[in-house]
Design an enzyme around this catalytic site. Structure first.
Site, PDB file in Angstrom:
ATOM      1  N   LYS A  49      23.268  85.560  67.951  1.00 11.17           N
ATOM      2  CA  LYS A  49      22.534  86.489  67.090  1.00 11.17           C
ATOM      3  C   LYS A  49      22.287  87.829  67.778  1.00 11.17           C
ATOM      4  CE  LYS A  49      22.607  83.034  64.296  1.00 11.17           C
ATOM      5  NZ  LYS A  49      22.768  81.848  65.125  1.00 11.17           N
ATOM      6  N   TYR A 263      22.274  68.780  58.983  1.00 11.35           N
ATOM      7  CA  TYR A 263      22.034  69.956  59.805  1.00 11.35           C
ATOM      8  C   TYR A 263      20.748  69.773  60.612  1.00 11.35           C
ATOM      9  CZ  TYR A 263      20.276  74.576  60.998  1.00 11.35           C
ATOM     10  OH  TYR A 263      19.739  75.641  61.675  1.00 11.35           O
ATOM     11  N   TYR A 289      23.174  73.194  67.461  1.00 12.92           N
ATOM     12  CA  TYR A 289      24.464  73.888  67.369  1.00 12.92           C
ATOM     13  C   TYR A 289      25.411  73.493  68.500  1.00 12.92           C
ATOM     14  CZ  TYR A 289      22.089  76.880  63.973  1.00 12.92           C
ATOM     15  OH  TYR A 289      21.412  77.345  62.889  1.00 12.92           O
TER      16      TYR A 289
HETATM   17  C1  LIG Z   1      23.232  80.508  64.573  1.00 15.73           C
HETATM   18  C2  LIG Z   1      23.872  79.756  65.659  1.00 15.73           C
HETATM   19  C3  LIG Z   1      25.211  79.304  65.560  1.00 15.73           C
HETATM   20  C4  LIG Z   1      26.038  79.466  64.309  1.00 15.73           C
HETATM   21  O1  LIG Z   1      26.481  80.784  64.111  1.00 15.73           O
HETATM   22  P1  LIG Z   1      26.708  81.327  62.638  1.00 15.73           P
HETATM   23  O2  LIG Z   1      27.096  82.742  62.816  1.00 15.73           O
HETATM   24  O3  LIG Z   1      25.415  81.134  61.893  1.00 15.73           O
HETATM   25  O4  LIG Z   1      27.785  80.529  62.003  1.00 15.73           O
HETATM   26  C5  LIG Z   1      25.776  78.656  66.642  1.00 15.73           C
HETATM   27  N1  LIG Z   1      25.060  78.434  67.767  1.00 15.73           N
HETATM   28  C6  LIG Z   1      23.778  78.819  67.893  1.00 15.73           C
HETATM   29  C7  LIG Z   1      23.067  78.503  69.150  1.00 15.73           C
HETATM   30  C8  LIG Z   1      23.140  79.498  66.853  1.00 15.73           C
HETATM   31  O5  LIG Z   1      21.850  79.864  66.987  1.00 15.73           O
END
Ligand SMILES: *Cc1c(COP(=O)(O)O)cnc(C)c1O
Length: 339
Positions: A49, A263, A289
C-alpha cells in the site's frame, strides 16, 4: 512508459532489495527462490500500500484534501499505511471498517488496531459485511464538506488506476535491478486481493515489453471472480498510462487454492509457510496475505510447476503487524482449517 508526469510523493528513499533465499530453495529442492522485500517499504512497517499511496496521496494533495477517508477489513494493513501517510503529510484520516466476519473488530486488539490508535486515527466507523463501502465513505466526505473540510476517498486497498501506478513503478524498479545484477527471472509470484498490485505488475510488464509471466495467488476469490477484476484494473491502468495496444487477457492468471476457508481466516498451509520463512530465512510473513501467498508458491513448487534451475521472484507485500494479533495461531498452538 513515462511515470514522471504523474504527481507522486516519495515514501521510500531506496529500491527495496531483491534477496536470494538459499535455505528455502534448498528445503524445497526446486527452483531458486528470490524475494522482493516490499515489506521494507517506507511508512514503516510498509507494504504494497505504500507504493500505491505515493500516487494516491499526491492526487489528494493536488485536490486540496485535508482528510484521507478509506476502508478495509479488521486488521487492515491498507488502513494502517494510509493513516501513516496522512500523519506524515499533516492530514487527518478516517476509516470505515467492514466486519466481514461478525464481531471481528476489536478496538483493543494488538497489531494494526493498536497502530490505528497510536497514530491517531480521527474516527472509525464499523459496518456489517455487505455494506456499500463507497457510499459509507462518501457519507463521511459529505459530513466533512458541511464543516468546511475536504475529504479524499482512497478506495479499498488503494486499488484503482492511480494506485496501481505504484506497481507499474515497482516493475520498472525490478527490471532495473535485474539488469544491474544480471539476474534473469523466469516467473513472478504475487498476491491478488483488491487487485491493484497484481494489475499494476501485469500492466507494467506489458508496458515494458517484458515477458516474465506473473502468477497471482488469490487471497479472497477463485480465478473466475478474481481474474476479471484484475483484468479490468489492468485495462484502466493501461488507459491512464496511454499504452498502445490491448493487454492480452491471458496475461492475468490466478490460483484460488490457498485462501480458504475464508478471507483472513487461517489455514494449515499458511501456518506452515509463516513458520518456514521465519525459521529458514528470518523473514516475517503475515497470516492474511503473504502467509497464504507463500503457501501458494510452496504448493506450486511441490506440484512441479516451477522447476530446478529456474529463478522465481516472490513479491513480499508486507503485513507484519497483523502477525502480532494472532501469535498462537502462527505458533501452531490452536487448531486451524486444513484446506
Ligand atoms: C493488501 C495486501 C495484499 C493484496 O494486494 P492487493 O493490491 O489488494 O491485491 C497483499 N499483501 C498484503 C500484506 C496486503 O496488505
Amino acid at each position: 512508459m513515462d511515470l514522471s508526469r504523474f504527481p507522486r510523493r516519495r515514501y521510500t528513499p531506496f529500491a527495496t532489495p531483491i534477496e536470494f533465499l538459499p535455505n528455502l530453495s534448498r528445503e524445497l529442492a526446486g527452483p531458486n527462490i528470490y524475494i522482493k522485500r516490499d515489506d521494507m517499504l517506507g511508512l514503516f512497517p510498509g507494504g504494497n500500500k505504500t507504493r500505491k499511496l505515493e500516487f494516491l496521496v499526491a492526487d489528494a494533495l493536488a485536490k486540496g484534501a485535508d482528510t484521507l477517508i478509506t476502508c478495509g477489513a479488521p486488521q487492515s494493513n491498507h488502513c494502517r499505511i494510509t493513516l501513516a501517510a496522512a500523519a506524515k503529510e499533516g492530514l487527518k484520516c478516517r476509516f470505515v471498517i467492514e466486519e466481514r466476519i461478525a464481531n471481528s473488530y476489536d478496538d483493543n486488539a494488538n497489531g494494526n488496531h493498536f497502530m490505528f490508535r497510536l497514530m491517531g486515527v480521527e474516527d472509525i466507523v464499523v459496518v456489517p459485511a455487505g455494506t456499500d463501502m463507497l457510499a459509507a465513505m462518501q457519507k463521511i466526505a459529505d459530513e466533512l464538506t458541511t464543516k468546511g473540510r475536504r475529504g479524499y476517498i482512497v478506495p479499498g486497498g488503494g486499488s484503482n488506476a492511480i494506485g496501481a501506478l505504484g506497481y507499474v513503478a515497482c516493475v520498472q524498479e525490478i527490471l532495473a535491478q535485474l539488469f544491474e545484477t544480471t539476474l534473469a527471472i523466469d516467473h513472478i509470484v504475487v498476491g491478488s486481493g483488491s487487485s491493484g498490485t497484481h494489475a499494476g505488475m501485469v500492466t507494467g510488464l506489458f508496458g515494458m515489453n517484458s515477458h516474465i509471466p506473473v502468477m497471482g495467488i488469490g487471497v479472497s476469490r477463485d480465478p473466475e471472480n478474481q481474474e476479471p477484476l484484475v483484468y479490468r484494473e489492468a485495462q484502466a491502468t493501461a488507459k491512464l498510462l496511454g499504452l498502445r495496444g490491448e493487454i492480452p487477457r491471458e496475461l492475468v492468471k490466478t490460483d484460488g487454492s490457498y485462501w480458504r476457508p475464508k478471507y483472513s481466516l487461517p489455514n494449515q498451509r499458511m501456518v506452515e509457510a509463516v513458520q518456514m520463512l521465519a525459521r529458514l530465512e528470518g523473514i516475517p510473513l503475515d497470516p492474511t496475505y503473504t502467509g497464504k501467498i507463500m503457501a501458494g508458491l510452496i504448493g506450486l513448487i511441490r506440484q512441479g510447476v516451477y522447476k530446478k534451475g529456474e529463478n522465481v521472484l516472490f513479491i513480499h507485500t508486507g503485513g507484519m503487524p497483523s502477525l502480532f494479533a494472532v501469535t498462537d495461531v502462527v505458533l501452531g498452538k490452536v487448531p486451524v482449517a486444513d484446506v
